[in-house]
Design a protein around this motif. Sequence first.
Motif, PDB file in Angstrom:
ATOM      1  N   ALA A   1     -89.931  16.083  89.095  1.00  0.00           N
ATOM      2  CA  ALA A   1     -89.348  16.337  87.573  1.00  0.00           C
ATOM      3  C   ALA A   1     -89.430  16.295  85.475  1.00  0.00           C
ATOM      4  CB  ALA A   1     -87.743  17.104  88.166  1.00  0.00           C
ATOM      5  N   SER A   2     -88.742  15.113  86.690  1.00  0.00           N
ATOM      6  CA  SER A   2     -88.581  14.227  85.284  1.00  0.00           C
ATOM      7  C   SER A   2     -90.088  14.319  84.366  1.00  0.00           C
ATOM      8  CB  SER A   2     -88.286  12.699  85.300  1.00  0.00           C
ATOM      9  OG  SER A   2     -88.684  11.863  83.924  1.00  0.00           O
ATOM     10  N   PHE A   3     -91.527  14.106  84.914  1.00  0.00           N
ATOM     11  CA  PHE A   3     -92.548  13.906  84.090  1.00  0.00           C
ATOM     12  C   PHE A   3     -93.108  15.694  83.737  1.00  0.00           C
ATOM     13  CE2 PHE A   3     -93.757  10.174  86.328  1.00  0.00           C
ATOM     14  CZ  PHE A   3     -93.951   9.891  85.250  1.00  0.00           C
ATOM     15  N   ALA A   4     -92.500  16.386  84.790  1.00  0.00           N
ATOM     16  CA  ALA A   4     -92.641  18.127  84.125  1.00  0.00           C
ATOM     17  C   ALA A   4     -91.447  18.564  82.930  1.00  0.00           C
ATOM     18  CB  ALA A   4     -91.988  18.543  85.565  1.00  0.00           C
ATOM     19  N   PHE A   5     -90.905  17.804  82.467  1.00  0.00           N
ATOM     20  CA  PHE A   5     -89.354  18.274  81.734  1.00  0.00           C
ATOM     21  C   PHE A   5     -89.788  17.410  80.281  1.00  0.00           C
ATOM     22  CE2 PHE A   5     -87.360  20.237  85.015  1.00  0.00           C
ATOM     23  CZ  PHE A   5     -87.473  21.617  84.161  1.00  0.00           C
ATOM     24  N   ARG A   6     -91.168  16.877  80.517  1.00  0.00           N
ATOM     25  CA  ARG A   6     -91.466  15.258  79.681  1.00  0.00           C
ATOM     26  C   ARG A   6     -90.909  15.303  77.627  1.00  0.00           C
ATOM     27  NH1 ARG A   6     -95.004  11.100  79.304  1.00  0.00           N
ATOM     28  NH2 ARG A   6     -95.131  10.848  81.727  1.00  0.00           N
ATOM     29  N   ASP A   7     -91.838  16.989  78.309  1.00  0.00           N
ATOM     30  CA  ASP A   7     -91.089  17.320  76.616  1.00  0.00           C
ATOM     31  C   ASP A   7     -89.439  17.913  75.967  1.00  0.00           C
ATOM     32  OD1 ASP A   7     -93.862  16.932  76.036  1.00  0.00           O
ATOM     33  OD2 ASP A   7     -94.183  19.036  76.642  1.00  0.00           O
ATOM     34  N   ASN A   8     -89.026  17.754  77.422  1.00  0.00           N
ATOM     35  CA  ASN A   8     -87.392  17.623  77.066  1.00  0.00           C
ATOM     36  C   ASN A   8     -85.926  16.834  77.144  1.00  0.00           C
ATOM     37  OD1 ASN A   8     -84.845  18.090  77.298  1.00  0.00           O
ATOM     38  ND2 ASN A   8     -85.190  20.774  78.444  1.00  0.00           N
TER      39      ASN A   8
END
Lengths: 237, 650
Positions: B30-37
């Motif tokens: 999830a941390s990688f998925a929300f890389r831009d947030n």
Amino acid sequence: MSELLRIKGLTKSFGRKRVLEGFDLAVESGRVYGLLGRNGEGKTTLARILMGVIPADGGDIFYKGRRINYGESAYKREFGFVPEDPFFYEDMTVQRLLAFNARFYPKWDGKRAAADLERFALDPGARIGTLSRGQKLKLGLAVALAAAPEFLILDDPTSGLDVPTRQDFLRDVIRELAASGTTVLFATHLVHELERIVERLLVLRGGRLILDEDFDKVKAEHQASLEDIFVRLVAGA
Amino acid sequence: MFTALVFKEWREKALVFFFELGILALLVAASFAFRDNADVREWLVFAVLLVFFPSAALVLGASGFDAEFRGGAWAYLFSRPVRKSVVWPAKLAALLGLLAALWLAYLTVWRADPGMADFTGSIRVLLGRPYEPGFPWWSVGQSFFMLTVAFSLSLLHDKPLNVLFASLALGLLIPAAAWAALNGWVTGYLARTDPSKSLPILLVSQVLAALAFAAASFLTFVRSDFSQPRRRMLGFARWLAPLLVLAAAGAAAWLLLSPASVERYMTLMRTTGGEPCFLTERGIFVSSGETGRIRWLAKMKQSYFFHASVAGGRAAYTFVDIDGRDDIVEELWIADANGRRRVIGRAPRENEWPREAPIADLMLSPDGSRIAILSANIYGKKSWPRRPPLWIINADGTGFENVPEDPALFGGADHRSYFRFVAWAPDGRGVFIHKEIPKWRGVSSIWLYDFDRRAARLVRDNATLASWYLPVSPRGDSLAIVVGQKTPEEPGSLELLDLGTMEPTNIVGTAGEIDRVVTPVSWDPRGDRLAYVSRRIEPGGQAAYVLAVYSLADGKSVAERPIARSESVSRELSPSWTADASRLVILDRGVDALRFLGPDLEEIDRVVLPRWMDRFSGLRIVGEKVIIDNGETRALWRYDLAKKRWKKVY
């Protein structure tokens, strides 16, 4: 015959209840001992103390002349124990349990274990939690025998066994062990089971032995069945 | 046997472990998925460090003896030929190994994604540590602590969920209580506010508490009768209670006996009678030229000195009393040259002391008889009442007075403003103040507050000090200032401001080839000459840094020589005069040597610096000793010109 085990003044209480009080016993090697006592007289407690499962409150235990302290483990490599209540790791498979035990016993006989599994019709892949009480008893027996013990403690193991297995156990296994020189302490309240196998009779009452004689001598003295003898003794007659 | 037991545990806990690993993988994914947030990523890192790992540790620990409780396997285990003293460590080692594997997996991800480190820095701020990105070892310690507590308790009860919650309560409560007690009651304000000790004391408390739990659990396991749960529980409590007391005592001892918690610092204040005077966490000392040793004007233990001033053989300084958090007071002390000292003002107990706001600066008059005080309420913090910030008090504690405010000087000041005492007027009737208000770019000015007229006067606008160490001449009648040079990189001129007449004298200006003055400047011990470095643009456009000596008597520079090609080297030169004013010593990083220059600035001697002396922040000369302070380690070194030997003096 040499003395294998000596117990001096063993005491154990659970709360206010005194279970063993000044218990003395000498066990010679290569003999089959029958320990009789009513329910709650301390047979299981004695077995558990000997196996180091629980500590005694007082007294001394000597094995092959050496004092055993609570927490010691080396002597248990020569002990076998089949308890009344079969307790195992429920999540292990039969095969895994045997492999786990094999690491602890230097004289572990894997072939014997496999043969006993077959003899008792136990599935090596079965999870122990799924086994019946009788099957667990058989498994316990297989584990104890595979360890090739010098001293085997049987704590009322036959009460959960089916009749053919019990017959097989009493007739063949115990005799086989006795013939091989294994010392057996068979604790039970089912008196008649001892009659065919016991060499020396021990009767426990009030936390201490009230009889410690060769069975043949006891029979000759009392001229009665073992059941009658036991009833007379524990009833205080 | 140990190995067999460890493998048995791993097999038993494999399901729990892989379940936890799966959750960790989801959180990381999830941390990688929300890389831009950045917000979501930050919360996910928080979730992993503050929720996942402690929870995972609790679940693993609480299940420590679960298998033994099921089916009465205690008796089975104890009847095997294996010592209990081996079983317990094997179990704990297996569980610690599983937790370590989870951390290792996370560490791998951590390495792969450097951005994660920044997020944990902000957690460290919450825990009282300064911002310092890096792998969160505190969280590792926390989770291992939780596991140890849960594992220790798991042999007392057959329901892992109950054990888990009991461990959570005890695991949080005990260190928190220890931390609060130790920080709040034992050492008071200092430990609570000192970031270098607040987190370590928490970790030490946890480690010792974990050891207490583990030892109680081990002893219970080895010695107790497992057929009697009540006795087992009582046995555990009997072991744990004294061990926890020992743990608390150990943590307290660590707190009290470990080295000073305050950060080591050392600041050169100024010189008194030609001897450099340093402000440190242990007090104020003077490096004595006669004995070659340090002489303490005020000696204290673990103290905070916020402001200090030395003049007339006395030192005045502020000190924060840290005896108790409810009793924090800022005290004003005065110390004589012989070390006698006394407090002449204390707040907030004494009503006459203006302690709504701390002292922002203070300065002793040249004869050591009076102290000018600048209160921090000048900086306009809302909780501090607005009142005139300038105070004056006699060195004997009498004559305390809040002088009227002059809006011309203090008007428009806010938290970004900067006011600093520069010097007392030679006649003692006023004090010079350096004022800087960043929002008015370039408004850096020198003012005189006249105590007789109760008014301030702008002495020199668009001017700043030519040295951080108050470049007032030894006679106290002249001040070196840089005019027009708003930043160190901009052009400016060097001036001498006569503190009696307020008349400026230009030494070197922006005219011609010299375009910049490189501070700091250095007065000779008699106040006759001033050494300075300026940048000169050569015909080819190349910059040269020129060391020059200005003579007040001659009214011009009497010697000069190019000294460096590099701006950084020229800024570290720290020109200093020998006690007899016959030589000028510079610290030349270009050649890693102390260079001794004669009256015409010709080199007459050179001392190569030892290799281990690599960072310096200042150079002073006392008699035949060259004093160098290391800005990195806050240590003071001395070079004996006669014996030609280095020695560490502080």
